[in-house]
Design a protein around this motif. Structure first.
Motif, PDB file in Angstrom:
ATOM      1  N   ARG A  70     -20.149  -9.293 -83.306  1.00 48.02           N
ATOM      2  CA  ARG A  70     -18.800  -8.732 -83.177  1.00 48.02           C
ATOM      3  C   ARG A  70     -17.922  -9.146 -84.357  1.00 48.02           C
ATOM      4  O   ARG A  70     -17.167  -8.343 -84.915  1.00 48.02           O
ATOM      5  CB  ARG A  70     -18.167  -9.187 -81.844  1.00 48.02           C
ATOM      6  N   GLN A  71     -18.029 -10.414 -84.734  1.00 48.07           N
ATOM      7  CA  GLN A  71     -17.212 -10.898 -85.858  1.00 48.07           C
ATOM      8  C   GLN A  71     -17.552 -10.157 -87.142  1.00 48.07           C
ATOM      9  O   GLN A  71     -16.670  -9.904 -87.970  1.00 48.07           O
ATOM     10  CB  GLN A  71     -17.413 -12.405 -86.054  1.00 48.07           C
ATOM     11  N   ALA A  72     -18.812  -9.821 -87.337  1.00 46.93           N
ATOM     12  CA  ALA A  72     -19.191  -9.073 -88.545  1.00 46.93           C
ATOM     13  C   ALA A  72     -18.505  -7.712 -88.534  1.00 46.93           C
ATOM     14  O   ALA A  72     -18.067  -7.212 -89.580  1.00 46.93           O
ATOM     15  CB  ALA A  72     -20.708  -8.927 -88.629  1.00 46.93           C
ATOM     16  N   GLY A  91     -20.022  -3.705 -91.644  1.00 46.16           N
ATOM     17  CA  GLY A  91     -19.941  -4.707 -90.577  1.00 46.16           C
ATOM     18  C   GLY A  91     -20.939  -4.426 -89.475  1.00 46.16           C
ATOM     19  O   GLY A  91     -21.640  -5.329 -89.008  1.00 46.16           O
ATOM     20  N   ALA A 127     -19.711  -7.336 -96.788  1.00 47.98           N
ATOM     21  CA  ALA A 127     -19.013  -6.375 -95.921  1.00 47.98           C
ATOM     22  C   ALA A 127     -17.511  -6.609 -95.887  1.00 47.98           C
ATOM     23  O   ALA A 127     -16.750  -5.732 -95.472  1.00 47.98           O
ATOM     24  CB  ALA A 127     -19.567  -6.446 -94.495  1.00 47.98           C
ATOM     25  N   ASP A 128     -17.075  -7.771 -96.322  1.00 47.45           N
ATOM     26  CA  ASP A 128     -15.638  -8.085 -96.310  1.00 47.45           C
ATOM     27  C   ASP A 128     -14.993  -7.487 -97.562  1.00 47.45           C
ATOM     28  O   ASP A 128     -15.335  -7.859 -98.690  1.00 47.45           O
ATOM     29  CB  ASP A 128     -15.463  -9.613 -96.287  1.00 47.45           C
ATOM     30  N   TYR A 167     -15.595  -6.981 -86.843  1.00 51.53           N
ATOM     31  CA  TYR A 167     -14.158  -7.234 -87.068  1.00 51.53           C
ATOM     32  C   TYR A 167     -13.877  -7.474 -88.550  1.00 51.53           C
ATOM     33  O   TYR A 167     -12.787  -7.157 -89.042  1.00 51.53           O
ATOM     34  CB  TYR A 167     -13.670  -8.484 -86.309  1.00 51.53           C
ATOM     35  N   ALA A 168     -14.835  -8.099 -89.243  1.00 47.56           N
ATOM     36  CA  ALA A 168     -14.616  -8.485 -90.641  1.00 47.56           C
ATOM     37  C   ALA A 168     -14.567  -7.288 -91.576  1.00 47.56           C
ATOM     38  O   ALA A 168     -14.094  -7.393 -92.705  1.00 47.56           O
ATOM     39  CB  ALA A 168     -15.723  -9.449 -91.100  1.00 47.56           C
ATOM     40  N   ALA A 201     -22.856 -10.068 -94.538  1.00 49.79           N
ATOM     41  CA  ALA A 201     -21.559 -10.241 -93.866  1.00 49.79           C
ATOM     42  C   ALA A 201     -20.470 -10.503 -94.906  1.00 49.79           C
ATOM     43  O   ALA A 201     -19.338 -10.026 -94.775  1.00 49.79           O
ATOM     44  CB  ALA A 201     -21.627 -11.383 -92.855  1.00 49.79           C
ATOM     45  N   MET A 219     -20.953 -18.670 -89.022  1.00 50.54           N
ATOM     46  CA  MET A 219     -21.193 -18.676 -87.580  1.00 50.54           C
ATOM     47  C   MET A 219     -22.674 -18.373 -87.291  1.00 50.54           C
ATOM     48  O   MET A 219     -23.306 -19.036 -86.469  1.00 50.54           O
ATOM     49  CB  MET A 219     -20.318 -17.620 -86.889  1.00 50.54           C
ATOM     50  N   ALA A 234     -18.154 -15.224 -90.679  1.00 44.03           N
ATOM     51  CA  ALA A 234     -19.242 -14.636 -89.895  1.00 44.03           C
ATOM     52  C   ALA A 234     -20.591 -15.177 -90.374  1.00 44.03           C
ATOM     53  O   ALA A 234     -21.471 -15.503 -89.571  1.00 44.03           O
ATOM     54  CB  ALA A 234     -19.201 -13.107 -89.984  1.00 44.03           C
ATOM     55  N   ARG A 257     -13.174 -13.574 -93.551  1.00 39.78           N
ATOM     56  CA  ARG A 257     -13.832 -13.134 -92.319  1.00 39.78           C
ATOM     57  C   ARG A 257     -15.336 -12.998 -92.520  1.00 39.78           C
ATOM     58  O   ARG A 257     -16.125 -13.341 -91.653  1.00 39.78           O
ATOM     59  CB  ARG A 257     -13.247 -11.810 -91.853  1.00 39.78           C
ATOM     60  N   GLY A 258     -15.718 -12.479 -93.677  1.00 40.78           N
ATOM     61  CA  GLY A 258     -17.139 -12.322 -93.952  1.00 40.78           C
ATOM     62  C   GLY A 258     -17.830 -13.665 -94.076  1.00 40.78           C
ATOM     63  O   GLY A 258     -18.912 -13.884 -93.513  1.00 40.78           O
TER      64      GLY A 258
END
Lengths: 389, 389
Positions: A202-204, A226, B207-208, A206-207, B204, B232, B229, B225-226
């Motif tokens: 999910r975070q990927a 994402g 993708a940002d 959102y990013a 990831a 994480m 992710a 954010r990328g």
């Protein structure tokens, strides 16, 4: 003129059908407290209902699956439905004996109502205004379809992964309507690591700036990168170290030396990028968010007070299957299910199958799995015939 | 006046030092065929070199580590260096006997030259103009530091994960300079699944939108954010199903019921988001890309023709450690290393430690690991003293 010949034992040419219900003011009540309606379910049917209407098998799909479980939509299709090897004449879900139904879950994006559907109140796609749905909500909607098809009792509910969760939910929510259940590579409750993988996916999403807080569809955008990253991550969890080693190892992709750049060096990178790309073409990012949340919320012990309580009234016979190489939904989770059913003195059989494909094993032809399921169904079917007045 | 008291057996107050070398035209030659210079290495030293200069231990860090392995930079620091429990007076890397050195890898972002450093040719950060570096390149740079410190032969090279790869590389690239090596939770070659995880992390970041094809620093942006992710995802691979179950289970985060939205429901989500956020504050996204590529390129069999050939001339005694719960760098990879060293008739000891923390086990205090390492070092040190003229 079509010249392609489809295998005679396959479901052949099939088509997607739709069932719409729950039009306001009779909307479907959801676990989250909100209502959803009207609701459309996309579904497919293979084989014929017998006069007693007791030969129906409901196939439940996993996270990224759809209603197209068997056969071909067009003779030129690149490949048949996702569980085609299981469904056909003489195949485990034998169309000479059984009527097989598969339906796309609500929240999905393959014909059933989901976040990419138009919200009748606004005329725009629901996007994040779509209500959160649970596995129990998915099953609630499916019950309306099964009612509509005039089927009182299902011979079997079955599916792998999230499909197995729905199968368990069916057997608990409507004990008198389920003669047997085959939960495969699944669990009674999503665990912390499984929630973790979903959350990172999910975070990927959102990013990706093109996600636009979920509003990408209205804005003519698509969080392709994402969603692709989320899929790549999930895809690895569906495989195993051994399957990746056997398939790819450290083989380089169309080169003899490292590129020393951020292009593709390894076959495994190429494969994962490809998996990400093709997924984006067929799947909606918001559906990915909603369905992973439904999976994460799945916890039968919480929903029913305890696992003992959850399975107390079930009437189904169970065949539980797991795979040695499945580290995402490991055998330990199937054993937990087995033990609770045994403690409740329910009819249950468990088999762990020796495979090296990982969680995806249930999607791949496996003679042992096919034989075990065929035998189990034959037994359940025969028992049903004996019970019939 | 500082009133905080640091543990008397710790390395105490320490400071980061810098060594610069390879100024043009004497740049460091890299595996990719390009040259890098000038190069700066950030490093820390704890304890004292003995007159024979044969009591030095080089600690190599993992992907997200740095030169700050022990002690405190400031008495008010929230916590000490990342391997503090291993390094101190009377601790396994015993500062009463040994001189411990730890240095940040090239390509990194904690003081050593990396993609966030200024490219002297352009005056801008290197970003993706930074040359690709390998584990062997990292070790090449470290050799210059060890030369600079006047150390001919290291008593021990050690590290976990990518640190273990560097330890192996040191023992192969400079057999006469390494008396012993302790590779922990590592491998001779990154496998397909490990490459897969790294590639998804990179995707990831790509993708940002704020990654800006690597040029974010110059543009005043940050692909937070990328990178979060990616972290994480990686963080889950460092844990185990059991550790996540014990730590988080399905516990909800400051709520009694599901939120039915995309906020935080579960403790595990909160934990992972927090891990992502704090990582972004301390780590550079391009360094993440470069270092994961260095790891993915690591393949001693490829570099030296075969594993047999790679280890043929090593002189070090080896202590190989793995952990039962480490599924990212599983024991099977340590056993492969053991078998090749045994086949080459090298001095090697292997221990699999029973833990439930996953790959991160090497970063957590473990009395058994501490004792085994202390004993091994004492033996190697005593053997060295006997050999000394």
């Amino acid at each position: 003129m079509v010249t392609t010949t489809l295998p005679a034992d396959s479901a052949g040419l099939v088509k997607r059908e739709y069932f719409s219900f729950a039009a306001p003011p009779d909307e479907l009540s959801l676990d989250c407290g909100r209502k959803l309606g009207p609701v459309t379910l996309a579904y497919e049917i293979y084989g014929e209902l017998n006069p007693a209407r007791d030969n129906a098998i409901l196939i439940l799909h996993a996270l990224s699956g759809d209603a197209h479980a068997a056969g071909w939509h067009h003779p030129e299709d690149h490949r048949p439905g996702w569980w085609d090897f299981m469904i056909g004449h003489g195949r485990p879900f034998d169309l000479d004996k059984y009527c097989v139904i598969c339906t796309n879950v609500i929240g999905g994006c393959q014909g059933s109502t989901g976040p990419s559907s138009i919200d009748p109140e606004t005329g725009n796609p629901y996007a994040l205004n779509f209500p959160m749905v649970t596995i129990a909500d998915m099953v609630r909607a499916q019950m309306r379809l099964i009612d509509h098809l005039g089927i009182n009792r299902l011979l079997c509910v079955t599916g792998g992964s999230m499909g197995g969760m729905q199968a368990l939910q069916w057997s608990i929510a409507a004990p008198e309507r389920v003669a047997s259940a085959i939960p495969i590579a699944t669990t009674c409750h999503q665990n912390a690591m499984q929630i973790g993988w979903d959350e990172v996916g999910r975070q990927a999403i959102y990013a990706d700036a093109d996600w636009c807080s979920g509003d990408y569809q209205r804005l003519g955008k698509k969080p392709a990168r994402g969603l692709a990253a989320a899929r790549m991550l999930a895809h690895i969890t569906y495989l195993s170290e051994e399957s990746m080693r056997r398939k790819f190892g450290r083989t380089l992709r169309e080169k003899e030396n490292y590129g020393y750049d951020f292009g593709i060096d390894f076959e495994v990178e190429s494969y994962l990028r490809h998996q990400g790309e093709i997924f984006v073409d067929r799947f909606d990012a918001n559906s990915y968010l909603y369905i992973t949340k439904a999976i994460d919320y799945f916890d039968l012990a919480r929903d029913y007070g305890s696992l003992e309580e959850a399975f107390k009234k079930v009437q189904a016979r169970y065949l539980i299957l797991s795979f040695t190489s499945d580290w995402l939904y490991p055998t330990s989770q199937s054993l937990e299910l087995l033990h609770i059913l045994q403690a409740n003195k329910k009819a249950v059989t468990f088999r762990e199958l020796n495979t090296w494909y990982g969680h995806d094993s249930f999607l791949l032809p496996n003679p042992e799995m096919m034989r075990i399921i065929a035998d189990f169904l034959a037994e359940v079917h025969a028992a049903g015939a004996r019970e019939r007045p």
